[in-house]
Design an enzyme around this catalytic site. Structure first.
Site, PDB file in Angstrom:
ATOM      1  N   GLU A 192       1.069  -1.861  -0.415  1.00 26.05           N
ATOM      2  CA  GLU A 192       0.112  -0.080  -0.369  1.00 26.05           C
ATOM      3  C   GLU A 192       0.964   1.259   0.204  1.00 26.05           C
ATOM      4  OE1 GLU A 192      -1.247   3.313   1.189  1.00 26.05           O
ATOM      5  OE2 GLU A 192      -2.284   2.230   2.986  1.00 26.05           O
TER       6      GLU A 192
ATOM      7  N   CYS B 114      -1.486   9.268   2.765  1.00 24.75           N
ATOM      8  CA  CYS B 114      -1.173   8.139   1.665  1.00 24.75           C
ATOM      9  C   CYS B 114      -2.656   9.101   0.334  1.00 24.75           C
ATOM     10  CB  CYS B 114      -1.423   7.696   1.300  1.00 24.75           C
ATOM     11  SG  CYS B 114      -2.888   6.520   2.461  1.00 24.75           S
TER      12      CYS B 114
END
Length: 485
Positions: A251, A285
Site C-alpha cells: 500500500e 497517502c
C-alpha cells in the site's frame, strides 16, 4: 505547552519478551513538537532478526492448530486491552509522532476495533465445494495462513497501521516480525503489553524498530514468507527487487485527485478539501494532494476554501484542545515541502495562504497551512505527493479535461469527486484511475471495513487493507480433492 510523555517500554520485543537485543547501538527518539529527548531504543542486529524469525516459525504451527475460534477469542481480548489503555497509548503516540491528541485517540480506538473486526471476519472465512467432472471425486477449497510475515509500517499512523496487518494476520493463523520506524516505535512497543495480557503465545509477534538497511535484511531473510508494507512507492520498488517472489501486500504513495465539478456543493467541497489537507498535517497517502476545479466555479471555490481554512485550521501544540494541525513528523518531510514551495514561487504560482515553516514554535517542523492557486500540471505540487499541509488548486476547462489531468499522474490510490449529478458521479467512479473514489466527501475519508489499495497500472501497489479482503490476501486458497471409491 506539550509535556513529553515518558513511554512505558523502550526495549525491543522479541518472541514474547522485552529485550535490549544483542547489539550495542541505540537510537534517540525526540519529540517533533518540542525537540525534547523522549527515549533511547536499541538498534536491532541480524542476530535479533534471526531469533525473531526462528521463534515465529516455532510458534505458527501451534497457533494455526489452535483453531479460528480460539484465535478470534484472543484477538477480541487484544482489542479490549487496547481500549482500556487508549489515553496512555494516545499520549505516547502524539509525543513521538506529533499529531494532535484527538487524532491519536481515534487511531488507538480504530486499532482496537480492527482486532474485533478481524476476529469476526476470520470466523466467517469460508471455502466452497466445486463440482468435479469425475463423479468419484469431491473438491473443496479452504483458506490457510501463508506463514511468517515481515511487516514494515510507516511513521504517520504508528499503531493503526500495525493493527491493519497484525490483526488480520493473527486471526488467520500467521506470525509476524514487525519493523516500525525507529522514531515512532514507542507506541507499538507499549501496545505489545496488551497482546501479552490477552494471552498471545510468544513468538507470533516481534517488534524490531529500524531504518531502511534493517528493512532490507528483513525482507530478504530466508525465513520470511511474505511482506506487508505501507509507505512510499520508491521504497516499495526497492522491497520488490529484494524480496523477489515472496507474497506481498503493498500500500504505497498517493497523489489523490479531488475533483470539483461545476455543479458541486462548494461549501461541502471546500470543507472536505481543507479537512483532507490538515488532517495528520497532510502526512496521509490519501490526503488532499491536488484539487482539480472546473473553471466555471474556480473563483467561488477558492473563496470558500480560504474562508473555511482561516476559521478552522489551528496550528499548534498537539496537546492543546484547540489544535487540529500539529508539526510535521521529521525534517525530510519538511524539506520536501520547502522544495515544493520554492518551485511554486519560481513558477509564479499564487500562494494565497501560508507557504512556509512557522517560526513561532519550539521546533522548525511546524508548517503553516498552505493554499496555492492556479497550480500548473508540470509543477512539483501538480505532479508529486507533497505529504504536507498544502492544498494545490488546478483549473480544468471541462469534465474531460479534469479527468485527463487526474489520470495523468503515475499514482492511483484514492480520489474524490464533488457533484450533484449521479451520471457524473458514476462516470468519475468508473474512469478515475484510482483504487477508491469517494463521492461528496473528503479524499481522506476511510473506514476500517473498507478495502483500500491502489489501482492497476499505477505505482501505488497491490492488495487491499481493510475488511475481509486483507484476510484473503494474507492466506492461501487451498484445494482439497477426495477420491471416494
Amino acid at each position: 505547552m506539550t509535556v513529553v510523555t515518558v513511554p512505558t517500554r523502550t526495549q525491543l520485543f522479541i518472541a514474547g519478551e522485552y529485550s535490549d537485543g544483542s547489539g550495542q547501538e541505540s537510537y534517540d527518539v525526540t519529540s517533533p513538537s518540542t525537540g525534547e529527548f523522549i527515549a533511547s531504543i536499541p538498534v536491532p542486529t541480524e542476530a535479533d532478526l534471526d531469533l525473531a524469525v526462528a521463534k515465529a516459525h516455532e510458534a505458527k504451527g501451534s497457533w494455526q492448530k489452535l483453531g479460528v475460534f480460539k484465535r478470534a477469542e484472543i484477538c477480541h481480548k487484544i482489542g479490549d486491552a487496547l481500549e482500556a489503555r487508549v489515553d496512555e497509548l494516545a499520549r505516547i503516540q502524539s509525543t513521538e509522532q506529533g499529531k494532535p491528541l484527538a487524532e491519536s485517540i481515534a487511531d488507538v480506538k480504530e486499532a482496537a476495533q480492527l482486532f474485533h473486526l478481524h476476529a469476526e471476519d476470520a470466523i466467517r472465512l469460508n471455502g466452497e465445494t466445486i463440482p468435479s467432472s469425475d463423479t468419484d471425486k469431491r473438491m473443496f477449497t479452504f483458506r490457510a495462513a501463508v506463514g511468517v510475515w515481515g511487516i514494515i509500517t510507516p511513521w504517520n499512523f504508528p499503531l493503526l497501521m500495525f493493527a491493519e496487518f497484525v490483526a488480520p494476520g493473527l486471526a488467520t493463523g500467521n506470525a509476524h516480525v514487525v519493523k516500525p520506524p525507529a522514531n515512532t516505535a514507542l507506541t507499538v512497543l507499549a501496545a505489545m503489553e496488551c497482546l501479552v495480557e490477552a494471552g498471545l503465545p510468544a513468538g507470533l509477534v516481534s517488534i524490531l524498530p529500524g531504518e531502511g538497511d534493517f528493512g532490507a535484511k528483513l525482507v530478504s531473510h530466508d525465513g520470511i514468507d511474505a511482506i506487508g508494507f505501507i509507505g512510499s512507492s520508491a521504497t516499495a520498488a526497492k522491497i520488490q527487487k529484494t524480496a523477489g517472489l515472496k507474497r506481498s501486500i503493498m500500500e504505497c504513495s498517493g497523489n489523490g485527485p479531488v475533483v470539483v465539478l461545476a455543479d458541486a456543493d462548494l461549501k461541502r467541497a471546500a470543507k472536505a478539501a481543507v479537512d483532507g489537507t490538515y488532517f495528520c498535517a497532510g502526512q496521509v497517502c490519501c490526503a488532499t494532494e491536488r484539487v482539480i476545479v472546473h473553471k466555471d466555479i474556480h473563483e467561488a471555490f477558492v473563496k470558500e476554501v480560504l474562508e473555511y481554512a482561516k476559521a478552522t485550521v489551528k496550528l499548534g501544540d498537539p496537546f492543546a484542545e484547540s489544535t487540529n494541525l500539529g508539526p510535521l513528523n521529521n525534517e525530510l518531510v519538511a524539506v520536501k515541502m520547502d522544495a515544493h514551495m520554492a518551485d511554486a514561487r519560481e513558477r509564479g504560482l499564487d500562494i494565497l495562504m501560508g507557504g512556509q515553516r512557522s517560526p513561532d514554535f519550539p521546533t522548525n517542523l511546524y508548517y503553516e497551512f498552505t493554499v496555492v492557486d492556479n497550480v500548473s500540471e508540470e509543477s512539483l505540487l501538480g505532479r508529486e505527493e507533497s505529504f504536507g499541509p498544502v492544498l494545490p488548486i488546478i483549473v480544468g476547462q471541462d469534465d474531460d479535461d479534469i479527468l485527463r489531468i487526474a489520470n495523468a499522474d503515475s499514482l492511483g490510490l484514492q480520489g474524490a469527486v464533488f457533484t450533484q449529478s449521479m451520471k457524473a458521479a458514476y462516470r468519475f467512479m468508473e474512469e478515475l484511475e484510482v483504487g477508491q473514489v469517494v463521492v461528496n466527501d473528503s479524499n481522506g475519508w476511510w473506514d476500517i471495513n473498507m478495502p483500500f489499495g491502489g489501482a492497476g497500472g499505477k505505482g501505488t501497489g497491490w492488495g487491499r487493507i481493510g475488511g475481509v479482503h486483507t484476510l484473503l490476501d494474507m492466506t492461501d486458497l487451498r484445494t482439497g480433492v477426495i477420491h471416494l471409491s
